[in-house]
Scaffold this motif. Structure first.
Motif, PDB file in Angstrom:
ATOM      1  N   LEU A   1      -4.591  -2.348   9.680  1.00 19.72           N
ATOM      2  CA  LEU A   1      -6.045  -2.165   9.612  1.00 19.72           C
ATOM      3  C   LEU A   1      -6.469  -0.847  10.257  1.00 19.72           C
ATOM      4  CD1 LEU A   1      -7.249  -5.774  10.384  1.00 19.72           C
ATOM      5  CD2 LEU A   1      -7.326  -4.589   8.193  1.00 19.72           C
ATOM      6  N   ALA A   2      -5.901  -0.522  11.408  1.00 18.94           N
ATOM      7  CA  ALA A   2      -6.250   0.733  12.082  1.00 18.94           C
ATOM      8  C   ALA A   2      -5.869   1.937  11.230  1.00 18.94           C
ATOM      9  CB  ALA A   2      -5.562   0.791  13.442  1.00 18.94           C
ATOM     10  N   ARG A   3      -4.680   1.899  10.631  1.00 18.89           N
ATOM     11  CA  ARG A   3      -4.241   3.019   9.784  1.00 18.89           C
ATOM     12  C   ARG A   3      -5.089   3.127   8.512  1.00 18.89           C
ATOM     13  NH1 ARG A   3       0.865   5.093  11.153  1.00 18.89           N
ATOM     14  NH2 ARG A   3       1.733   3.989  12.934  1.00 18.89           N
ATOM     15  N   ARG A   4      -5.409   1.986   7.899  1.00 19.09           N
ATOM     16  CA  ARG A   4      -6.222   1.996   6.680  1.00 19.09           C
ATOM     17  C   ARG A   4      -7.611   2.572   6.968  1.00 19.09           C
ATOM     18  NH1 ARG A   4      -4.742   2.730   2.137  1.00 19.09           N
ATOM     19  NH2 ARG A   4      -6.254   4.327   2.396  1.00 19.09           N
TER      20      ARG A   4
ATOM     21  N   ASP B   1       0.849  -1.189   0.000  1.00 19.55           N
ATOM     22  CA  ASP B   1       0.000   0.000   0.000  1.00 19.55           C
ATOM     23  C   ASP B   1       0.891   1.248   0.000  1.00 19.55           C
ATOM     24  OD1 ASP B   1      -1.768   2.084   0.552  1.00 19.55           O
ATOM     25  OD2 ASP B   1      -2.961   0.877   1.938  1.00 19.55           O
ATOM     26  N   PRO B   2       0.845   2.067  -1.049  1.00 18.06           N
ATOM     27  CA  PRO B   2       1.719   3.244  -1.106  1.00 18.06           C
ATOM     28  C   PRO B   2       1.413   4.293  -0.037  1.00 18.06           C
ATOM     29  CG  PRO B   2       0.199   3.242  -2.952  1.00 18.06           C
ATOM     30  CD  PRO B   2       0.008   1.943  -2.235  1.00 18.06           C
ATOM     31  N   GLU B   3       0.196   4.300   0.497  1.00 16.72           N
ATOM     32  CA  GLU B   3      -0.144   5.266   1.541  1.00 16.72           C
ATOM     33  C   GLU B   3       0.315   4.811   2.926  1.00 16.72           C
ATOM     34  OE1 GLU B   3      -4.379   5.765   1.053  1.00 16.72           O
ATOM     35  OE2 GLU B   3      -4.048   7.542  -0.191  1.00 16.72           O
ATOM     36  N   ILE B   4       0.534   3.505   3.086  1.00 16.55           N
ATOM     37  CA  ILE B   4       0.977   2.940   4.367  1.00 16.55           C
ATOM     38  C   ILE B   4       2.128   1.977   4.059  1.00 16.55           C
ATOM     39  CG2 ILE B   4       0.245   1.750   6.465  1.00 16.55           C
ATOM     40  CD1 ILE B   4      -2.668   2.352   5.594  1.00 16.55           C
ATOM     41  N   PRO B   5       3.323   2.489   3.874  1.00 19.74           N
ATOM     42  CA  PRO B   5       4.423   1.632   3.422  1.00 19.74           C
ATOM     43  C   PRO B   5       4.921   0.619   4.445  1.00 19.74           C
ATOM     44  CG  PRO B   5       5.184   3.871   3.777  1.00 19.74           C
ATOM     45  CD  PRO B   5       3.714   3.888   3.959  1.00 19.74           C
ATOM     46  N   ASP B   6       4.910   0.961   5.728  1.00 23.55           N
ATOM     47  CA  ASP B   6       5.366  -0.009   6.711  1.00 23.55           C
ATOM     48  C   ASP B   6       4.521   0.079   7.978  1.00 23.55           C
ATOM     49  OD1 ASP B   6       6.345   2.480   7.337  1.00 23.55           O
ATOM     50  OD2 ASP B   6       8.250   1.754   8.096  1.00 23.55           O
TER      51      ASP B   6
END
Length: 70
Positions: free
Chosen positions: A17-20, A4-9
């Motif tokens: 899941l929380a960040r997404r 996922d380019p918005e959440i790389p690590d």
């Protein structure tokens, strides 16, 4: 590492899941307060902006928090 380019690590599946969910549902100001921004959003912040990391425990000098002796 993620694809996922918005959440790389992330540190775990739950973290991802929380960040997404936060990126998809929370407004920018709320995410900024939580420190959950995309790389593009962070790059667009002014250099004086501060995005706190909520997982850092702050040390207090409160005597009520001192361990009790047996």
């Amino acid at each position: 590492m993620t694809d996922d380019p918005e959440i790389p690590d992330v540190s775990s599946v739950g973290d991802y899941l929380a960040r997404r969910i936060a990126l998809d549902w929370l407004p920018f100001d709320t995410r900024k307060d939580l420190g959950i921004l995309t790389a593009e959003e962070e790059a667009n912040l002014p250099s004086t902006a501060y995005a706190p990391t909520p997982l850092i425990r702050r040390v207090t000098n409160d005597t009520n928090l001192a361990p009790r002796s047996a």
